[in-house]
Scaffold this active site. Structure first.
Site, short mmCIF file in Angstrom:
data_model
loop_
_atom_site.label_atom_id
_atom_site.label_comp_id
_atom_site.label_asym_id
_atom_site.label_seq_id
_atom_site.Cartn_x
_atom_site.Cartn_y
_atom_site.Cartn_z
N ARG A 27 2.11 9.54 -22.71
CA ARG A 27 2.21 8.12 -22.34
C ARG A 27 3.50 7.87 -21.56
O ARG A 27 4.53 8.45 -21.83
CB ARG A 27 2.21 7.24 -23.58
CG ARG A 27 2.42 5.77 -23.26
CD ARG A 27 2.38 4.89 -24.47
NE ARG A 27 3.62 4.95 -25.23
CZ ARG A 27 3.81 4.30 -26.38
NH1 ARG A 27 2.85 3.57 -26.90
NH2 ARG A 27 4.95 4.39 -26.99
N CYS A 48 5.64 4.24 -20.39
CA CYS A 48 5.68 2.79 -20.57
C CYS A 48 6.84 2.26 -19.76
O CYS A 48 7.97 2.73 -19.90
CB CYS A 48 5.86 2.43 -22.05
SG CYS A 48 5.92 0.64 -22.35
#
Length: 124
Positions: free
Chosen positions: A101, A103
């Site tokens: 991920r 972000c």
């Protein structure tokens, strides 16, 4: 290459598709907290994150994939102070399987929403 489109998620609000299938990989467009009917979900980042995941599940299903087959997510968040609240909801959807991920906090998102998420997933 195949375009993925489902009425179970909001239609694209510009010149793009909900997602694209290439070989055995699915690339989603960023999903924001709109209902399938195109209505913006009001509420805090947690409420909006739940709607984003509902949309992601719909496009993944249409592509022949699922959250369990996601290999990478990118989260765009309006305010990094909302990270912990967003991350709590994110963890409900990725509790056992944890894809890679990124972000990032951004200055502005479409329709001034608080969160947008895109995924890359395997297709069986």
């Amino acid at each position: 290459m195949k375009v993925v489109q489902t009425n179970a998620a909001p239609a694209a609000i510009g010149p793009y598709s909900q997602g694209i299938l290439v070989n055995n990989m699915f690339y989603s467009s960023g999903q924001i907290p709109l209902t399938a009917e195109g209505v913006l979900v009001e509420g805090d980042v947690q409420v909006q994150t739940h709607q984003v995941f509902k949309n992601l599940q719909a496009v993944l299903t249409e592509a022949g994939s699922s959250l369990e087959k996601v290999v990478k997510t990118t989260v765009f968040i309006k305010d990094m102070n909302d990270f912990a609240a967003m991350n709590e909801i994110y963890g409900e959807y990725f509790s056992v399987h944890k894809p890679a991920r990124s972000c990032v906090e951004v200055a502005r998102l479409p329709k001034d929403v608080l969160v947008e998420i895109e995924v890359i997933a395997l297709v069986s």
